[in-house]
Write a protein that holds these residues in place. Structure first.
Motif: not given
Length: 109
Positions: A79-99
């Protein structure tokens, strides 16, 4: 809380996040989309579709059936690669996936 309970709780957290951001779909993709031979069905499903229609249900099925869960499993790097860096929920999604990933690496979420 058992490890399986923690995994299930994290799956629910990811689902809630997707729903909150209107990324949860009411209609499943066409059956052919699930016949992909590519990792993450990247040629037939969008990243959030794969989470909703493949990962979350499969992990719930393993938990429901009492089957062993995967070890050394990680989805956040994709998801770090698949989601555009500007995607509005990228960071919160990455946090939950990392958990979630942490639960499969033997660490604490």
């Amino acid at each position: 809380m058992t490890h399986n309970d923690s995994v299930r709780a994290q799956l629910h957290a990811i689902e809630a996040l997707l729903r909150h951001h209107q990324l949860w779909q009411e209609t499943a993709p066409q059956p052919e989309a699930f016949e992909s031979t590519q990792p993450f069905c990247l040629d037939t499903l969008e990243p959030f579709e794969w989470l909703q229609w493949v990962l979350i249900p499969r992990l719930h099925a393993l938990l429901d059936g009492g089957y062993p869960l995967p070890h050394d499993f990680a989805v956040a790097p994709y998801y770090e690669m698949a989601l555009d860096a500007q995607h509005p929920v990228r960071e919160v999604v990455l946090i939950e996936l990392q958990r979630l990933d942490t639960l499969f690496s033997g660490g604490q979420a």
